[in-house]
Design an enzyme around this catalytic site. Structure first.
Site, PDB file in Angstrom:
ATOM      1  CG  HIS A   1      -6.925  -3.044   2.942  1.00  0.00           C
ATOM      2  ND1 HIS A   1      -6.241  -1.854   2.831  1.00  0.00           N
ATOM      3  CD2 HIS A   1      -8.130  -2.835   2.350  1.00  0.00           C
ATOM      4  CE1 HIS A   1      -7.012  -0.963   2.210  1.00  0.00           C
ATOM      5  NE2 HIS A   1      -8.166  -1.524   1.905  1.00  0.00           N
TER       6      HIS A   1
ATOM      7  CG  HIS B   1      -8.582  -3.011  -2.658  1.00  0.00           C
ATOM      8  ND1 HIS B   1      -9.492  -2.283  -3.384  1.00  0.00           N
ATOM      9  CD2 HIS B   1      -8.417  -2.357  -1.487  1.00  0.00           C
ATOM     10  CE1 HIS B   1      -9.862  -1.225  -2.689  1.00  0.00           C
ATOM     11  NE2 HIS B   1      -9.230  -1.247  -1.531  1.00  0.00           N
TER      12      HIS B   1
ATOM     13  N   GLY C   1     -15.964   2.250   3.509  1.00  0.00           N
ATOM     14  CA  GLY C   1     -14.720   3.010   3.391  1.00  0.00           C
ATOM     15  C   GLY C   1     -13.940   2.713   2.128  1.00  0.00           C
ATOM     16  CD  GLN C   2     -14.816  -0.614  -3.057  1.00  0.00           C
ATOM     17  OE1 GLN C   2     -15.973  -0.927  -2.722  1.00  0.00           O
ATOM     18  NE2 GLN C   2     -14.179  -1.173  -4.068  1.00  0.00           N
TER      19      GLN C   2
ATOM     20  CG  ASN D   1     -12.326  -1.047   3.631  1.00  0.00           C
ATOM     21  OD1 ASN D   1     -12.675  -1.588   4.670  1.00  0.00           O
ATOM     22  ND2 ASN D   1     -11.173  -0.404   3.512  1.00  0.00           N
TER      23      ASN D   1
ATOM     24  CG  ASP E   1      -2.075   0.965   1.090  1.00  0.00           C
ATOM     25  OD1 ASP E   1      -3.229   0.512   0.969  1.00  0.00           O
ATOM     26  OD2 ASP E   1      -1.827   2.189   1.098  1.00  0.00           O
ATOM     27  CB  ILE E   2       0.824   4.245  -2.186  1.00  0.00           C
ATOM     28  CG1 ILE E   2       1.909   5.136  -2.747  1.00  0.00           C
ATOM     29  CG2 ILE E   2      -0.442   5.032  -1.892  1.00  0.00           C
ATOM     30  CD1 ILE E   2       1.598   5.690  -4.135  1.00  0.00           C
TER      31      ILE E   2
HETATM   32  P1  AMP Z   1      -9.802   1.306   0.155  1.00  0.00           P
HETATM   33  O1  AMP Z   1      -9.950   2.566   0.954  1.00  0.00           O
HETATM   34  O2  AMP Z   1     -10.211   0.060   0.908  1.00  0.00           O
HETATM   35  O3  AMP Z   1     -10.482   1.414  -1.195  1.00  0.00           O
HETATM   36  O4  AMP Z   1      -8.251   1.118  -0.069  1.00  0.00           O
HETATM   37  C1  AMP Z   1      -7.549   1.736  -1.106  1.00  0.00           C
HETATM   38  C2  AMP Z   1      -6.100   1.659  -0.729  1.00  0.00           C
HETATM   39  O5  AMP Z   1      -5.321   1.876  -1.895  1.00  0.00           O
HETATM   40  C3  AMP Z   1      -5.661   2.700   0.297  1.00  0.00           C
HETATM   41  O6  AMP Z   1      -5.140   2.042   1.458  1.00  0.00           O
HETATM   42  C4  AMP Z   1      -4.600   3.513  -0.439  1.00  0.00           C
HETATM   43  O7  AMP Z   1      -3.531   3.922   0.398  1.00  0.00           O
HETATM   44  C5  AMP Z   1      -4.142   2.526  -1.507  1.00  0.00           C
HETATM   45  N1  AMP Z   1      -3.562   3.110  -2.715  1.00  0.00           N
HETATM   46  C6  AMP Z   1      -4.026   4.161  -3.429  1.00  0.00           C
HETATM   47  N2  AMP Z   1      -3.243   4.387  -4.512  1.00  0.00           N
HETATM   48  C7  AMP Z   1      -2.270   3.444  -4.479  1.00  0.00           C
HETATM   49  C8  AMP Z   1      -1.154   3.146  -5.312  1.00  0.00           C
HETATM   50  N3  AMP Z   1      -0.868   3.862  -6.430  1.00  0.00           N
HETATM   51  N4  AMP Z   1      -0.343   2.118  -4.969  1.00  0.00           N
HETATM   52  C9  AMP Z   1      -0.598   1.390  -3.856  1.00  0.00           C
HETATM   53  N5  AMP Z   1      -1.639   1.614  -3.030  1.00  0.00           N
HETATM   54  C10 AMP Z   1      -2.467   2.629  -3.333  1.00  0.00           C
END
Ligand code: AMP
Ligand code: ZN
Length: 114
Positions: A102, A100, A93-94, A87, A30-31
């Site tokens: 986590h 995906h 919280g998506q 999520n 995760d970024i």
């Molecule tokens: P969600 O809130 O469950 O939809 O999770 C989305 C996740 O994607 C968040 O934890 C972000 O930090 C992560 N995210 C967003 N952009 C990127 C990216 N380019 N590379 C890796 N993770 C990312």
């Protein structure tokens, strides 16, 4: 899906720190990590959310959980433990609409989550 962030990662158009890959699944860090270890597992195929899973996606959905097992072992957090979360939509919280899971670990998780 053309405008999907995670599809762009699958296609290599956006860089990611990939930790796991098979023909159907990709795992990358995760970024913006919310725990010492925070990895996302996605199907390479675009599926918006749990709500959009079809019966024919059952095997793929199971692969996400199986990949979490393999990643947790590879990362050395399997015995201490970890959390897996998907999520869904606004209340869940998506923020990225490509399904995906986590995987979070490396610290004590709280329950219930906020
Ligand atoms: P969600 O809130 O469950 O939809 O999770 C989305 C996740 O994607 C968040 O934890 C972000 O930090 C992560 N995210 C967003 N952009 C990127 C990216 N380019 N590379 C890796 N993770 C990312
Ligand atoms: Zn996508």
């Amino acid at each position: 899906m053309d405008n999907c962030l995670f599809c762009k990662i699958v296609k290599g158009e956006i860089p990611a720190d990939i930790v796991y890959e098979n023909k159907d699944i990709l795992g990358f860090r995760d970024i913006d990590p919310k725990a010492p270890l925070h990895i996302l597992i996605i199907p390479k195929k675009h599926i918006e959310s749990i709500n959009k899973l079809k019966i024919s996606d059952k095997h793929l959905a199971g692969e996400l959980i199986f990949a979490s097992k393999e990643i947790a072992k590879n990362e050395g957090i399997d015995s201490k433990g970890f959390r897996t979360i998907i999520n869904t939509n606004e209340d869940g919280g998506q923020t990225v609409y490509h399904i995906h899971m986590h995987i979070m670990g490396g610290r004590q998780m709280k329950w219930p989550p906020g």
